[in-house]
Motif scaffolding. Structure first.
Motif, PDB file in Angstrom:
ATOM      1  N   ALA A  35       0.828  -1.205   0.000  1.00  0.00           N
ATOM      2  CA  ALA A  35       0.000   0.000   0.000  1.00  0.00           C
ATOM      3  C   ALA A  35       0.863   1.257   0.000  1.00  0.00           C
ATOM      4  O   ALA A  35       0.516   2.270  -0.627  1.00  0.00           O
ATOM      5  CB  ALA A  35      -0.924  -0.011   1.217  1.00  0.00           C
ATOM      6  N   TYR A  38       2.044   1.805  -3.448  1.00  0.00           N
ATOM      7  CA  TYR A  38       0.937   2.290  -4.279  1.00  0.00           C
ATOM      8  C   TYR A  38       0.661   3.769  -4.010  1.00  0.00           C
ATOM      9  O   TYR A  38       0.371   4.538  -4.933  1.00  0.00           O
ATOM     10  CB  TYR A  38      -0.313   1.458  -3.990  1.00  0.00           C
ATOM     11  CG  TYR A  38      -1.504   1.809  -4.838  1.00  0.00           C
ATOM     12  CD1 TYR A  38      -1.484   1.625  -6.215  1.00  0.00           C
ATOM     13  CD2 TYR A  38      -2.672   2.315  -4.261  1.00  0.00           C
ATOM     14  CE1 TYR A  38      -2.580   1.941  -6.998  1.00  0.00           C
ATOM     15  CE2 TYR A  38      -3.774   2.629  -5.034  1.00  0.00           C
ATOM     16  CZ  TYR A  38      -3.726   2.444  -6.405  1.00  0.00           C
ATOM     17  OH  TYR A  38      -4.809   2.770  -7.177  1.00  0.00           O
ATOM     18  N   ALA A  39       0.774   4.175  -2.738  1.00  0.00           N
ATOM     19  CA  ALA A  39       0.509   5.570  -2.372  1.00  0.00           C
ATOM     20  C   ALA A  39       1.640   6.499  -2.793  1.00  0.00           C
ATOM     21  O   ALA A  39       1.403   7.657  -3.153  1.00  0.00           O
ATOM     22  CB  ALA A  39       0.290   5.671  -0.859  1.00  0.00           C
ATOM     23  N   ASP A  40       2.861   5.998  -2.742  1.00  0.00           N
ATOM     24  CA  ASP A  40       4.034   6.841  -3.036  1.00  0.00           C
ATOM     25  C   ASP A  40       5.048   5.992  -3.801  1.00  0.00           C
ATOM     26  O   ASP A  40       5.703   5.122  -3.226  1.00  0.00           O
ATOM     27  CB  ASP A  40       4.636   7.365  -1.725  1.00  0.00           C
ATOM     28  CG  ASP A  40       5.877   8.219  -1.946  1.00  0.00           C
ATOM     29  OD1 ASP A  40       6.237   8.465  -3.121  1.00  0.00           O
ATOM     30  OD2 ASP A  40       6.484   8.631  -0.943  1.00  0.00           O
ATOM     31  N   LEU A  66       0.873   7.712   6.776  1.00  0.00           N
ATOM     32  CA  LEU A  66      -0.118   7.261   5.805  1.00  0.00           C
ATOM     33  C   LEU A  66      -1.401   6.809   6.495  1.00  0.00           C
ATOM     34  O   LEU A  66      -2.500   6.957   5.948  1.00  0.00           O
ATOM     35  CB  LEU A  66       0.456   6.119   4.960  1.00  0.00           C
ATOM     36  CG  LEU A  66       1.594   6.518   4.015  1.00  0.00           C
ATOM     37  CD1 LEU A  66       2.270   5.282   3.429  1.00  0.00           C
ATOM     38  CD2 LEU A  66       1.072   7.405   2.887  1.00  0.00           C
ATOM     39  N   ARG A  69      -3.872   9.564   7.042  1.00  0.00           N
ATOM     40  CA  ARG A  69      -4.577  10.033   5.850  1.00  0.00           C
ATOM     41  C   ARG A  69      -5.433   8.947   5.205  1.00  0.00           C
ATOM     42  O   ARG A  69      -6.537   9.222   4.741  1.00  0.00           O
ATOM     43  CB  ARG A  69      -3.559  10.557   4.834  1.00  0.00           C
ATOM     44  CG  ARG A  69      -4.171  10.959   3.497  1.00  0.00           C
ATOM     45  CD  ARG A  69      -3.209  11.751   2.641  1.00  0.00           C
ATOM     46  NE  ARG A  69      -3.053  13.116   3.141  1.00  0.00           N
ATOM     47  CZ  ARG A  69      -2.494  14.097   2.433  1.00  0.00           C
ATOM     48  NH1 ARG A  69      -2.029  13.857   1.221  1.00  0.00           N
ATOM     49  NH2 ARG A  69      -2.380  15.302   2.939  1.00  0.00           N
ATOM     50  N   TYR A  70      -4.937   7.710   5.197  1.00  0.00           N
ATOM     51  CA  TYR A  70      -5.613   6.653   4.442  1.00  0.00           C
ATOM     52  C   TYR A  70      -6.164   5.525   5.314  1.00  0.00           C
ATOM     53  O   TYR A  70      -6.852   4.638   4.797  1.00  0.00           O
ATOM     54  CB  TYR A  70      -4.663   6.064   3.396  1.00  0.00           C
ATOM     55  CG  TYR A  70      -4.105   7.097   2.451  1.00  0.00           C
ATOM     56  CD1 TYR A  70      -4.945   7.877   1.671  1.00  0.00           C
ATOM     57  CD2 TYR A  70      -2.731   7.304   2.357  1.00  0.00           C
ATOM     58  CE1 TYR A  70      -4.432   8.840   0.807  1.00  0.00           C
ATOM     59  CE2 TYR A  70      -2.207   8.253   1.496  1.00  0.00           C
ATOM     60  CZ  TYR A  70      -3.062   9.022   0.725  1.00  0.00           C
ATOM     61  OH  TYR A  70      -2.556   9.974  -0.125  1.00  0.00           O
ATOM     62  N   TRP A 104       1.438  -0.437 -10.465  1.00  0.00           N
ATOM     63  CA  TRP A 104       0.965   0.558  -9.501  1.00  0.00           C
ATOM     64  C   TRP A 104      -0.050   1.513 -10.113  1.00  0.00           C
ATOM     65  O   TRP A 104      -0.607   2.368  -9.419  1.00  0.00           O
ATOM     66  CB  TRP A 104       2.149   1.328  -8.918  1.00  0.00           C
ATOM     67  CG  TRP A 104       3.180   0.412  -8.331  1.00  0.00           C
ATOM     68  CD1 TRP A 104       4.456   0.217  -8.753  1.00  0.00           C
ATOM     69  CD2 TRP A 104       2.996  -0.476  -7.216  1.00  0.00           C
ATOM     70  NE1 TRP A 104       5.088  -0.726  -7.989  1.00  0.00           N
ATOM     71  CE2 TRP A 104       4.214  -1.172  -7.028  1.00  0.00           C
ATOM     72  CE3 TRP A 104       1.930  -0.755  -6.365  1.00  0.00           C
ATOM     73  CZ2 TRP A 104       4.395  -2.115  -6.022  1.00  0.00           C
ATOM     74  CZ3 TRP A 104       2.105  -1.703  -5.369  1.00  0.00           C
ATOM     75  CH2 TRP A 104       3.321  -2.369  -5.205  1.00  0.00           C
ATOM     76  N   THR A 252      -8.469   1.577   2.480  1.00  0.00           N
ATOM     77  CA  THR A 252      -7.266   2.264   2.013  1.00  0.00           C
ATOM     78  C   THR A 252      -7.307   2.488   0.501  1.00  0.00           C
ATOM     79  O   THR A 252      -6.956   3.568   0.016  1.00  0.00           O
ATOM     80  CB  THR A 252      -6.017   1.459   2.403  1.00  0.00           C
ATOM     81  OG1 THR A 252      -5.939   1.390   3.827  1.00  0.00           O
ATOM     82  CG2 THR A 252      -4.753   2.111   1.869  1.00  0.00           C
ATOM     83  N   ARG A 255      -9.700   5.338  -0.266  1.00  0.00           N
ATOM     84  CA  ARG A 255      -9.182   6.641   0.167  1.00  0.00           C
ATOM     85  C   ARG A 255      -8.027   7.098  -0.723  1.00  0.00           C
ATOM     86  O   ARG A 255      -7.883   8.291  -1.008  1.00  0.00           O
ATOM     87  CB  ARG A 255      -8.764   6.566   1.639  1.00  0.00           C
ATOM     88  CG  ARG A 255      -9.942   6.309   2.567  1.00  0.00           C
ATOM     89  CD  ARG A 255      -9.565   6.241   4.025  1.00  0.00           C
ATOM     90  NE  ARG A 255      -9.377   7.569   4.601  1.00  0.00           N
ATOM     91  CZ  ARG A 255      -9.330   7.812   5.905  1.00  0.00           C
ATOM     92  NH1 ARG A 255      -9.466   6.812   6.771  1.00  0.00           N
ATOM     93  NH2 ARG A 255      -9.156   9.031   6.354  1.00  0.00           N
ATOM     94  N   LEU A 256      -7.224   6.160  -1.166  1.00  0.00           N
ATOM     95  CA  LEU A 256      -6.150   6.511  -2.093  1.00  0.00           C
ATOM     96  C   LEU A 256      -6.718   7.007  -3.424  1.00  0.00           C
ATOM     97  O   LEU A 256      -6.220   7.977  -4.009  1.00  0.00           O
ATOM     98  CB  LEU A 256      -5.250   5.296  -2.330  1.00  0.00           C
ATOM     99  CG  LEU A 256      -4.257   4.966  -1.211  1.00  0.00           C
ATOM    100  CD1 LEU A 256      -3.696   3.561  -1.387  1.00  0.00           C
ATOM    101  CD2 LEU A 256      -3.124   5.988  -1.187  1.00  0.00           C
ATOM    102  N   LYS A 260      -6.590  11.169  -4.989  1.00  0.00           N
ATOM    103  CA  LYS A 260      -6.094  11.628  -6.289  1.00  0.00           C
ATOM    104  C   LYS A 260      -6.934  12.776  -6.834  1.00  0.00           C
ATOM    105  O   LYS A 260      -6.483  13.546  -7.676  1.00  0.00           O
ATOM    106  CB  LYS A 260      -6.087  10.468  -7.286  1.00  0.00           C
ATOM    107  CG  LYS A 260      -5.078   9.377  -6.950  1.00  0.00           C
ATOM    108  CD  LYS A 260      -5.129   8.241  -7.963  1.00  0.00           C
ATOM    109  CE  LYS A 260      -4.117   7.155  -7.619  1.00  0.00           C
ATOM    110  NZ  LYS A 260      -4.170   6.023  -8.580  1.00  0.00           N
TER     111      LYS A 260
END
Length: 686
Positions: A35, A38-40, A66, A69-70, A104, A252, A255-256, A260
């Motif tokens: 995760a 995937y987020a960064d 993270l 936020r997620y 990703w 998650t 939220r990701l 965006k």
């Protein structure tokens, strides 16, 4: 990236991480790392290039940030230790860094990692199920999770939510897998009032697909992306899941996706941890006491009705349910209790709004088997089946049963649904997708069919036999075989090794080859291999003194082991078929010299003419097709063929009778040309 490669990667990392960690630490370490990547997309580079003493602290700090936020997978059990192998040289982080970067960009990648990391455990449980073990409650979620392929999700969402939106005049594009180009003929609705739920959401890939369609809706109405994404999470999307891990992944991932577009609201997705460890979304909501905010919210969602319901429900047959689950299902969903998936279909029908849409991916068993007849009739009565994809038996690598995906609308309609029969196309899900696209882009297609519930109701037990023509549907209005002649199941000895022999294994002097003589061994029709017209005359049965030993055969507790049934029909001419067969229906003639057992199910015509004509009819292609409709499994029970429609025979049947008798004669000569026939005289080549 190819699913098989991703599956091998996840399985290898699971094995690696479990060498020096417990399973929870291994799972959460792996999923948080995925995760995070995937987020960064720079996170893996940063972790792998950090000084040797820093990666663990850096990883934990990033997870904390993270998580704020997620949430979801970053926050659940955040106190678990970081597996050393996760960040070590040659460990999981380095291996993950080596995967193709394009993975990703796939919205469902976290769900696939979740599924494939857990796959070895799910397979281990599946072995137990094959050994007829009942499933304990703590294993239900793991055993019944099946990741839905992305294009199947799109098919379900486009033919439910997409269809609904365009029917109500919203300006969204028709999906490439949407079956019908519908007209805007329904009244307008507020976009915030359109509710979409997946009550068995797993890792949330259905909700992720629906999110994209809602974004298209709000954009078409002029909303900015951040406000649109915020509205979707607050008003449109809902998810429920028994497994807290899968729910955390779904939260998650959603939220990701929303982030965006600049939205950071918490999704309306909930797991049943601390509330229900077994029933989940099957609860009505009235049982929950509202002792916590989470419980109260779930109770509200369970009582609510929804515009759209799309799900891939758990598959678990009644024999595999533990006592508690089986009791719950029997108490509340007795008419639909053959499998957990059929229970969920019924539950979703309770949750849908008037004129709402439902989409499912389920085993095909409900289409045909009698144990699902009440479910089928409820669907025909309350809903309109609109589209279906009937997949090839082994198309899904992860499923052990044949599957279909279908959509329907709440409210009865006599209109035809559209059905794609892909059962003959091998080659996996890529091949199935190609065939779906072909069927939707050509005017005439040999595997595309249209049929309505009115058609299915012509057939006994009302199976979804969508591929039959109108004439075949009407044929079921005729008299049935069971109404025309007796159809019976023969004797069960309780121990065939003890009471049956092949005719050449016993004394000919003690065998009654013709008629009901006073002997020990009598000719027996015991079913057998696929063979039409004549043959499979190999066995004899110990029926000395009118079957005295079999009739009194009991176990050590005195319980009768045998079942001496159908005795009044022994030694009568019959047409017979094997109860168990892997091929098409094959029917044979037996004369008055034979008894019959349970494997040689038989029909007993009233005279020779009727026998000959029925033998010819039952060996026809039409009868084979009807038989497949009445029971598509390998077990052709007496009740199945008893429901076979029989046309009225014409007055002059002399030519038919002549041809049928010729077939019997040809097959008899073939059977008697081998030494296994008691009428063998000489091999035809000598």
């Amino acid at each position: 990236m190819d699913n098989s490669m991703l599956k091998k990667f996840a399985a290898k990392q699971r094995q690696l991480l479990l060498t020096d960690n417990d399973e929870p630490s291994a799972y959460f370490g792996f999923m948080r790392l995925c995760a995070m990547a995937y987020a960064d997309k720079t996170a893996l580079d940063e972790l792998c290039s950090a000084p040797s003493e820093r990666p663990c602290a850096l990883f934990m700090e990033k997870c904390r940030q993270l998580g704020e936020r997620y949430g979801g997978i970053f926050s659940l059990y955040s106190e678990l230790p970081v597996p050393p192998t996760l960040l070590a040289v040659g460990g999981t982080a380095g291996a993950l860094r080596g995967l193709p970067q394009e993975i990703w960009d796939e919205a469902d990648i976290l769900g696939r990692f979740h599924q494939y990391f857990n796959e070895p455990y799910r397979s281990e449980i599946a072995v137990g199920l094959k050994c007829s073990k009942r499933l304990s409650s703590d294993k239900i979620a793991a055993a019944t999770q099946l990741f839905t392929p992305e294009w199947v999700v799109k098919y379900m969402v486009q033919n439910t939510l997409g269809r609904y939106l365009r029917e109500h005049g919203f300006d969204i594009n028709r999906g490439e897998l949407e079956f019908c180009n519908v007209k805007a003929e329904k009244g307008t609705v507020e976009p915030e009032d359109i509710t979409f739920i997946d009550p068995c959401m797993g890792s949330g890939n259905v909700l992720l697909c629906a999110f994209d369609m809602f974004m298209e809706l709000y954009r078409s109405l002029g909303y900015s992306d951040d406000i649109a994404a915020e509205k979707i999470l607050r008003h449109n999307l809902y998810g429920l899941e028994l497994d807290e891990r899968a729910c955390a992944v779904a939260e998650t991932a959603l939220r990701l996706k929303a982030a965006k577009y600049g939205a950071f609201a918490k999704p309306q997705v909930y797991d049943f941890s601390g509330i229900s460890y077994m029933a989940g979304s099957l609860l009505s909501g009235d049982e929950l006491d509202g002792s916590s905010a989470k419980t109260a919210r779930i109770a509200y969602l369970l009582k609510k009705n929804y515009t759209i319901i799309v799900t891939n429900p758990p598959y678990l047959g009644k024999p595999a349910m533990n006592v508690e689950l089986s009791g719950f299902v029997q108490d509340r969903f007795a008419d639909y209790s053959a499998d957990l998936f059929s229970v969920f279909i019924a539950r979703c029908m309770d949750m849908i709004e008037e004129n709402g849409y439902l989409g499912f991916l389920t085993p095909t068993t409900w289409l045909f088997l009698q144990s699902y007849e009440k479910l089928r009739r409820r669907i025909y009565r309350e809903c309109s089946l609109q589209t279906m994809i009937h997949f090839e038996y082994s198309a899904f690598d992860d499923a052990t049963v044949p599957l279909c995906s279908f959509t329907m609308q709440q409210g009865y309609s006599s209109e035809n649904g559209i059905y794609l029969r892909l059962t003959d196309f091998k080659g996996g899900m890529d091949c199935q997708l190609q065939k779906v696209k072909e069927a939707l882009n050509v005017e005439k297609c040999s595997y595309r069919f249209e049929a309505s519930a009115e058609d299915f109701l012509h057939i006994p037990s009302a199976p979804v036999a969508y591929w039959l023509g109108k004439a075949m549907f009407r044929a079921f209005d005729n008299v049935t075989l069971g109404e025309l002649v007796p159809v019976r199941e023969g004797i069960i000895t309780g121990d065939n090794d003890r009471f049956l022999r092949r005719w050449f294994e016993v004394s000919a002097e003690k065998t009654a080859f013709t008629g009901n003589q006073n002997k020990k061994w009598y000719m027996l029709n015991k079913g057998g291999d696929y063979r039409k017209w004549y043959g499979n005359r190999e066995f004899v049965i110990n029926w000395e003194n009118d079957g005295e030993e079999i009739k009194s055969f009991r176990d050590e507790n005195g319980k009768l082991r045998s079942r001496p049934q159908g005795l009044a029909y022994n030694f009568h001419p019959s047409v017979s078929w094997s109860q168990i067969t892997s091929g098409a229906l094959s029917v044979r003639y037996f004369n008055e010299n034979f008894m019959f057992n349970v494997a040689g199910t038989s029909a007993f015509p009233h005279d020779e003419r009727q026998l000959i004509l029925l033998l010819g009819l039952l060996n026809s292609k039409a009868a084979a097709e009807f038989a497949r409709v009445l029971n598509p499994t390998m077990n052709m029970n007496p009740g199945d063929l008893a429901r076979l429609p029989i046309p009225e025979f014409p007055q002059d049947t002399a030519e038919y009778e002549k041809l049928i008798k010729e077939n019997i004669h040809i097959c008899r000569e073939d059977w008697d040309s081998f030494e296994t026939s008691y009428d063998f005289r000489r091999h035809p080549l000598i």
